[in-house]
Design a protein around this motif. Structure first.
Motif, PDB file in Angstrom:
ATOM      1  N   LEU A 259      48.033  30.273 121.616  1.00 37.99           N
ATOM      2  CA  LEU A 259      49.591  30.390 121.646  1.00 37.99           C
ATOM      3  C   LEU A 259      49.634  30.653 119.551  1.00 37.99           C
ATOM      4  O   LEU A 259      50.306  30.183 119.164  1.00 37.99           O
ATOM      5  CB  LEU A 259      49.380  28.497 120.927  1.00 37.99           C
ATOM      6  CG  LEU A 259      49.139  27.419 121.993  1.00 37.99           C
ATOM      7  CD1 LEU A 259      48.942  27.387 123.048  1.00 37.99           C
ATOM      8  CD2 LEU A 259      49.456  26.179 121.245  1.00 37.99           C
ATOM      9  N   ASP A 260      48.705  31.375 119.832  1.00 37.90           N
ATOM     10  CA  ASP A 260      49.224  32.687 118.484  1.00 37.90           C
ATOM     11  C   ASP A 260      51.185  33.363 118.402  1.00 37.90           C
ATOM     12  O   ASP A 260      50.976  33.536 119.834  1.00 37.90           O
ATOM     13  CB  ASP A 260      48.985  34.047 118.256  1.00 37.90           C
ATOM     14  CG  ASP A 260      47.208  33.483 118.239  1.00 37.90           C
ATOM     15  OD1 ASP A 260      46.461  32.721 117.599  1.00 37.90           O
ATOM     16  OD2 ASP A 260      46.356  35.055 118.309  1.00 37.90           O
ATOM     17  N   GLY A 261      51.309  32.734 117.744  1.00 43.75           N
ATOM     18  CA  GLY A 261      52.899  33.285 117.659  1.00 43.75           C
ATOM     19  C   GLY A 261      53.506  32.078 117.621  1.00 43.75           C
ATOM     20  O   GLY A 261      54.928  32.318 118.366  1.00 43.75           O
ATOM     21  N   VAL A 262      53.362  31.578 118.527  1.00 46.21           N
ATOM     22  CA  VAL A 262      54.488  30.430 119.650  1.00 46.21           C
ATOM     23  C   VAL A 262      54.027  28.927 118.941  1.00 46.21           C
ATOM     24  O   VAL A 262      54.035  28.335 118.128  1.00 46.21           O
ATOM     25  CB  VAL A 262      52.776  29.985 121.425  1.00 46.21           C
ATOM     26  CG1 VAL A 262      54.100  29.136 122.511  1.00 46.21           C
ATOM     27  CG2 VAL A 262      53.293  31.238 121.674  1.00 46.21           C
ATOM     28  N   GLY A 263      55.892  28.473 118.995  1.00 44.12           N
ATOM     29  CA  GLY A 263      55.718  27.366 118.245  1.00 44.12           C
ATOM     30  C   GLY A 263      57.613  27.120 119.328  1.00 44.12           C
ATOM     31  O   GLY A 263      58.503  27.633 120.160  1.00 44.12           O
ATOM     32  N   GLY A 264      57.308  25.524 118.940  1.00 39.38           N
ATOM     33  CA  GLY A 264      58.715  24.635 119.504  1.00 39.38           C
ATOM     34  C   GLY A 264      58.774  24.353 120.590  1.00 39.38           C
ATOM     35  O   GLY A 264      59.523  24.244 121.992  1.00 39.38           O
TER      36      GLY A 264
END
Length: 310
Positions: A259-264
């Motif tokens: 999930l590095d850099g993953v959001g929302g």
């Protein structure tokens, strides 16, 4: 691309965190004196993080801290009452240095009577506004960390309805415990969407999740026999998760390199959930409603929340 992982519904928090070294990272877990909050904190601490247990009940928090320290974890306990703005401000003011992980885990469920906190319906005030005030208050500490993550523990209950912007406090709409809970859980997802957008330049990502069905103190106002009947009617497994399994998706969102850099986004059973196009696809347990990921809803909620916690 929808994120899938090697883990699943009954993976444990330790399995998700296996091989991940959190040494040097600092974490805050709200509601870490019971339920999945304990297991979330324990997993982070025993994998090297310095964890602050943010709790209402200091005595219970100290018992958990003693247990985690006995397993080699570094933890401290600090008071936090999410329904008390002064308590949140005191927590924020006392924090020094960077914060790498914030797990907004605490919550209340299906309060039987309409109750107000500072003029706001209690479930919305605690589950959303309290965590909103905490996260925005700690924004500087999160921005000071390298790639900080915020985890927003939501629920499949969000599928029941959007945020009732025109009547958040049930002044006109008849109060229903599950509707109150549902809108607060939708708000948890919308927070993840808008916080990720606003804080992207600070390297902060925020994701929401459904931990699954776990029997904890959160359900003290819930008729569990009736709940299990609903699960069976929906074709769901009657098997409830253990706290170790229930904490796994929280830990995944907090530490997994996948999930590095993953959001929302919204996760369940250690995978990103499918966006449902209409109610006929909903079984009451799986998927995420489009209104919970809608950018316009998310921006509106943020602006409303800023006014309410000011």
């Amino acid at each position: 691309m929808t994120i899938q992982t090697p883990f699943g519904e009954f993976s444990t928090a330790d399995e998700v965190a296996e091989g991940i070294d959190l040494t040097g990272r600092r974490a805050v877990v709200t509601g870490a004196s019971s339920g999945i909050g304990v297991e979330t904190a324990r997993t982070l601490a025993t994998h090297g993080a310095e964890v602050t247990l943010a709790v209402r009940n200091l005595e219970a928090g100290e018992r958990v801290a003693t247990e985690i320290r006995g397993q080699g974890g570094k933890v401290d306990v600090r008071p936090l009452e999410l329904g008390d703005r002064a308590s949140i401000a005191a927590f924020v003011d006392a924090w020094e240095g960077p914060l790498h992980l914030l797990v907004n885990n605490a919550g209340v469920m299906a309060l039987p009577e309409r109750t107000l906190i500072d003029g706001q319906e209690a479930q919305f005030a605690t589950n959303h506004l309290g965590h909103f005030a905490l996260a925005t208050g700690l924004h500087r500490a999160l921005a000071a960390a390298d790639g900080a993550r915020v985890v927003s523990v939501s629920s499949s209950a969000h599928l029941r309805l959007p945020v009732l912007f025109d009547d958040l406090n049930f002044s006109f709409v008849a109060y229903d415990p599950w509707i109150g809970y549902a809108q607060s859980k939708t708000a948890n997802v919308l927070f993840a969407v808008e916080a990720t957008r606003r804080w992207a330049d600070d390297g902060i990502t925020v994701n929401a999740l459904m931990p699954g069905g776990i029997a904890t103190g959160l359900q003290r106002h819930v008729d569990m026999e009736a709940l299990m009947a609903v699960r069976r009617a929906a074709g769901a497994s009657p098997e409830m998760k253990t706290v170790e399994q229930g904490a796994s998706t929280s830990v995944l969102c907090a530490v997994s390199p996948l999930l590095d850099g993953v959001g929302g986004r919204y996760f369940e059973d250690c995978h990103e959930a499918t966006v449902l196009t209409d109610r006929t696809q909903a079984d009451g347990r799986h998927g995420v409603a489009p209104f919970a990921l809608d950018p316009a809803n998310a921006e509106r909620l943020w602006e409303v929340s800023e006014r309410l916690v000011a």
